[in-house]
Design a protein around this motif. Sequence first.
Motif, mmCIF file in Angstrom:
data_model
loop_
_atom_site.group_PDB
_atom_site.id
_atom_site.type_symbol
_atom_site.label_atom_id
_atom_site.label_comp_id
_atom_site.label_asym_id
_atom_site.label_seq_id
_atom_site.Cartn_x
_atom_site.Cartn_y
_atom_site.Cartn_z
ATOM 1 N N ASP A 24 21.939 19.411 -76.816
ATOM 2 C CA ASP A 24 22.340 18.657 -77.994
ATOM 3 C C ASP A 24 23.499 17.745 -77.587
ATOM 4 O O ASP A 24 23.860 17.676 -76.407
ATOM 5 N N PHE A 25 24.079 17.041 -78.532
ATOM 6 C CA PHE A 25 25.134 16.080 -78.214
ATOM 7 C C PHE A 25 26.445 16.732 -77.781
ATOM 8 O O PHE A 25 27.343 16.065 -77.302
ATOM 9 N N ASN A 26 26.536 18.064 -77.950
ATOM 10 C CA ASN A 26 27.713 18.809 -77.486
ATOM 11 C C ASN A 26 27.457 19.498 -76.153
ATOM 12 O O ASN A 26 28.197 20.390 -75.770
ATOM 13 N N THR A 86 25.451 9.555 -74.541
ATOM 14 C CA THR A 86 26.230 10.133 -75.635
ATOM 15 C C THR A 86 25.493 9.981 -76.959
ATOM 16 O O THR A 86 24.509 9.243 -77.062
ATOM 17 N N GLU A 87 26.012 10.638 -77.968
ATOM 18 C CA GLU A 87 25.464 10.505 -79.312
ATOM 19 C C GLU A 87 25.551 9.051 -79.773
ATOM 20 O O GLU A 87 24.624 8.533 -80.394
ATOM 21 N N GLU A 88 26.649 8.380 -79.463
ATOM 22 C CA GLU A 88 26.810 6.972 -79.840
ATOM 23 C C GLU A 88 25.767 6.104 -79.153
ATOM 24 O O GLU A 88 25.233 5.169 -79.760
ATOM 25 N N LYS A 91 22.488 6.706 -81.067
ATOM 26 C CA LYS A 91 22.529 6.120 -82.406
ATOM 27 C C LYS A 91 22.602 4.597 -82.392
ATOM 28 O O LYS A 91 22.318 3.954 -83.401
ATOM 29 N N LEU A 99 20.307 9.932 -87.621
ATOM 30 C CA LEU A 99 19.057 10.019 -86.880
ATOM 31 C C LEU A 99 17.892 10.257 -87.834
ATOM 32 O O LEU A 99 18.024 11.035 -88.780
ATOM 33 N N TYR A 104 17.363 15.047 -78.950
ATOM 34 C CA TYR A 104 18.070 15.821 -77.949
ATOM 35 C C TYR A 104 18.135 15.031 -76.646
ATOM 36 O O TYR A 104 17.481 14.000 -76.500
#
Length: 156
Positions: A24-26, A86-88, A91, A99, A104
Amino acid sequence: MKPDKEAANFTNKDTNIASIQVQDFNSTEINLMEEYKGKPLLIIIYNNQCLGCTGRAIPFAYQCQQKFETLQVIGIHSNFGKNRTTEEDVKSIFTINELPFPIYLDQEHKVYDLFQSEGTPQWLLITADGQLSRSIFGSQEGAQNRLMYALEELLA
């Protein structure tokens, strides 16, 4: 990320998939087969740099999620470079800051390699009991038609 039985070619139908490991993003490891156990899955392996992925495949995946209520669409962003996604980054292809379905990360393209993807996008259709039903490459109309027929057959 090994299937239950030895299978040299994931393009064959009815291969039992025990594990699909992503992050996941973490950077938490997630096994998609455990996380979404009992649900039919449409997985899109894609990359943000692929215009076919972002322009055709992601919108098509969203349409599938809307059309088939029992289907769980999942995106897996495969990273082919040395920089971490990254999540950014993920997105950044969307016009809103959320999302359309769970996405993932496949930071070292291990999932991409496991399923012997031909490129991106690669679609994986997995039954509710964990069988790989279809693996389809592409975002063009022909690939979308094959995918829609496969979804209608699986979810009928």
